[in-house]
Design a protein around this motif. Sequence first.
Motif, PDB file in Angstrom:
ATOM      1  N   UNK A 111       0.850  -1.190   0.000  1.00 11.03           N
ATOM      2  CA  UNK A 111       0.000   0.000   0.000  1.00 11.03           C
ATOM      3  C   UNK A 111       0.882   1.234   0.000  1.00 11.03           C
ATOM      4  N   UNK A 112       0.417   2.242  -0.725  1.00 14.00           N
ATOM      5  CA  UNK A 112       1.109   3.531  -0.769  1.00 14.00           C
ATOM      6  C   UNK A 112       0.091   4.597  -0.402  1.00 14.00           C
ATOM      7  N   UNK A 113       0.420   5.417   0.587  1.00 13.27           N
ATOM      8  CA  UNK A 113      -0.467   6.482   1.049  1.00 13.27           C
ATOM      9  C   UNK A 113      -1.860   5.931   1.347  1.00 13.27           C
ATOM     10  N   UNK A 114      -1.918   4.738   1.916  1.00 14.43           N
ATOM     11  CA  UNK A 114      -3.176   4.139   2.313  1.00 14.43           C
ATOM     12  C   UNK A 114      -3.937   3.423   1.219  1.00 14.43           C
ATOM     13  N   UNK A 115      -3.462   3.427  -0.010  1.00 13.79           N
ATOM     14  CA  UNK A 115      -4.130   2.751  -1.125  1.00 13.79           C
ATOM     15  C   UNK A 115      -3.354   1.496  -1.526  1.00 13.79           C
ATOM     16  N   UNK A 116      -4.066   0.370  -1.638  1.00 15.91           N
ATOM     17  CA  UNK A 116      -3.392  -0.852  -2.058  1.00 15.91           C
ATOM     18  C   UNK A 116      -2.993  -0.735  -3.520  1.00 15.91           C
ATOM     19  N   UNK A 117      -1.707  -0.964  -3.803  1.00 15.60           N
ATOM     20  CA  UNK A 117      -1.199  -0.858  -5.171  1.00 15.60           C
ATOM     21  C   UNK A 117      -0.739  -2.205  -5.725  1.00 15.60           C
ATOM     22  N   UNK A 118      -0.553  -3.189  -4.857  1.00 21.43           N
ATOM     23  CA  UNK A 118      -0.125  -4.508  -5.331  1.00 21.43           C
ATOM     24  C   UNK A 118      -0.668  -5.586  -4.407  1.00 21.43           C
ATOM     25  N   UNK A 119      -1.052  -6.690  -5.022  1.00 22.35           N
ATOM     26  CA  UNK A 119      -1.464  -7.882  -4.296  1.00 22.35           C
ATOM     27  C   UNK A 119      -1.058  -9.053  -5.178  1.00 22.35           C
TER      28      UNK A 119
END
Length: 151
Positions: A111-119
């Motif tokens: 997560x970056x800045x509270x947003x999931x960017x990779x899973x």
Amino acid sequence: MRFIAAFALFTSFSAMACPDLSGTYTACRSQTGSTAGSTDVVITQAIQNRATTYSMTSTDPDTNERKTETYRADGRIVSETITDPDSGMTISMSSVVKCVNNTVNMNMKVTMAGQQVANVTTVMSKANKQLTMKMTGKNFDEPINETLICE
């Protein structure tokens, strides 16, 4: 009989169920053509504190950078948070590694800045002298569906 039951209770099941992935693999190739793969992959493994630990050393084909990553297959979440010094943005990573049905399953979330960017989930297995790594998931909304074969 009670001793056997007590021993089984305190012995890590995951350490016994983990496959032997150890070996030296001189080349990895993509089955889907999306990536070139790594070269000179070396995997060692050991049981530490009743959990199987895998150490993977490889050379990146683009940068020739050699790096080692260690994974503990105990099913526990490992988290790390860093702050980018340039942007001040917070980046959090969490991963879980466990052994299931003679495979090693790794799930990583970023997560970056509270947003999931990779899973991304990677399932690794070995048959004879061939290592297979199947990666699925998303990275910045781009789907990942990659299989690497290492020999």
